[in-house]
Design a protein around this motif. Structure first.
Motif, PDB file in Angstrom:
ATOM      1  N   HIS A 158      42.911 -41.764  29.382  1.00  0.00           N
ATOM      2  CA  HIS A 158      42.224 -40.648  30.021  1.00  0.00           C
ATOM      3  C   HIS A 158      42.087 -40.781  31.533  1.00  0.00           C
ATOM      4  N   GLY A 175      45.818 -35.782  31.808  1.00  0.00           N
ATOM      5  CA  GLY A 175      45.958 -34.864  30.680  1.00  0.00           C
ATOM      6  C   GLY A 175      44.776 -33.955  30.443  1.00  0.00           C
ATOM      7  N   GLY A 176      44.274 -33.973  29.215  1.00  0.00           N
ATOM      8  CA  GLY A 176      43.165 -33.115  28.824  1.00  0.00           C
ATOM      9  C   GLY A 176      41.894 -33.412  29.592  1.00  0.00           C
ATOM     10  N   GLN A 177      41.701 -34.667  29.974  1.00  0.00           N
ATOM     11  CA  GLN A 177      40.514 -35.024  30.758  1.00  0.00           C
ATOM     12  C   GLN A 177      40.582 -34.354  32.132  1.00  0.00           C
ATOM     13  N   ALA A 178      41.765 -34.301  32.728  1.00  0.00           N
ATOM     14  CA  ALA A 178      41.911 -33.656  34.044  1.00  0.00           C
ATOM     15  C   ALA A 178      41.621 -32.168  33.952  1.00  0.00           C
ATOM     16  N   GLU A 179      42.077 -31.538  32.887  1.00  0.00           N
ATOM     17  CA  GLU A 179      41.832 -30.104  32.706  1.00  0.00           C
ATOM     18  C   GLU A 179      40.360 -29.817  32.436  1.00  0.00           C
ATOM     19  N   ALA A 180      39.752 -30.627  31.589  1.00  0.00           N
ATOM     20  CA  ALA A 180      38.360 -30.395  31.195  1.00  0.00           C
ATOM     21  C   ALA A 180      37.372 -30.810  32.280  1.00  0.00           C
ATOM     22  N   ASP A 181      37.784 -31.717  33.153  1.00  0.00           N
ATOM     23  CA  ASP A 181      36.874 -32.238  34.173  1.00  0.00           C
ATOM     24  C   ASP A 181      37.381 -31.919  35.582  1.00  0.00           C
ATOM     25  N   ALA A 182      37.914 -30.711  35.758  1.00  0.00           N
ATOM     26  CA  ALA A 182      38.453 -30.316  37.064  1.00  0.00           C
ATOM     27  C   ALA A 182      37.363 -30.235  38.122  1.00  0.00           C
ATOM     28  N   ARG A 183      36.146 -30.027  37.704  1.00  0.00           N
ATOM     29  CA  ARG A 183      35.041 -29.908  38.664  1.00  0.00           C
ATOM     30  C   ARG A 183      34.832 -31.212  39.421  1.00  0.00           C
ATOM     31  N   GLY A 229      37.025 -34.102  39.091  1.00  0.00           N
ATOM     32  CA  GLY A 229      38.309 -34.669  39.487  1.00  0.00           C
ATOM     33  C   GLY A 229      38.280 -36.184  39.510  1.00  0.00           C
TER      34      GLY A 229
END
Length: 150
Positions: free
Chosen positions: A95, A116-124, A126
């Motif tokens: 992650h 991956g998914g962590q980057a998309e879900a935690d874009a705020r 980063g």
């Protein structure tokens, strides 16, 4: 003549037991709404806990670098390279990409980049970053502060 003991030949009404289709549909709808809310909350919690694990890993690496600096008076070894840092907890590498950059005798910068998914879900929030002075920063797309993300 009619008998007084004659039985009533009307069919007895059979009482039904159970639920109607409408009642079942209402229950299913309520369960669907509650599970949607719970799943979203669960996903946010997972993202936040992975971010906390990355922050803890960065702090752990900072401590190792500081111990190395205390023993060698530099963040670089005798060959001019930074010391090898052990990997953090299992599962974090899926992650977050952890990196050490801007290493000099007296400075360094550690970075945990979400994947991956962590980057998309935690874009705020980063990427999480920390330097040799302990200054924490983030590189998120939104106006998140380090205090919110760390």
């Amino acid at each position: 003549m009619r008998s007084a003991h004659r039985r009533d030949i009307r069919p007895h009404s059979i009482e039904t037991a159970g639920f109607t289709l409408m009642e079942l549909m209402v229950v299913v709808s309520i369960i669907a709404i509650l599970s949607t809310i719970a799943y979203g909350s669960y996903q946010r919690h997972v993202v936040k806990s992975r971010r906390a694990a990355a922050a803890a890993c960065l702090q752990e690496r900072v401590q190792r670098l500081e111990r190395f600096h205390t023993a060698h008076m530099s963040y670089l070894d005798s060959s001019g390279k930074p010391p090898e840092l052990a990997q953090c907890a299992d599962g974090l590498a899926q992650h977050y990409q952890l990196s050490l950059s801007a290493v000099a005798a007296r400075t360094f910068k550690l970075r945990a980049e979400p994947l991956g998914g962590q980057a998309e879900a935690d874009a705020r929030c980063g990427a999480l970053m920390i330097d040799q002075r302990g200054v924490r920063s983030v590189s998120g797309a939104a106006a998140a502060t380090p205090e919110e993300c760390w």
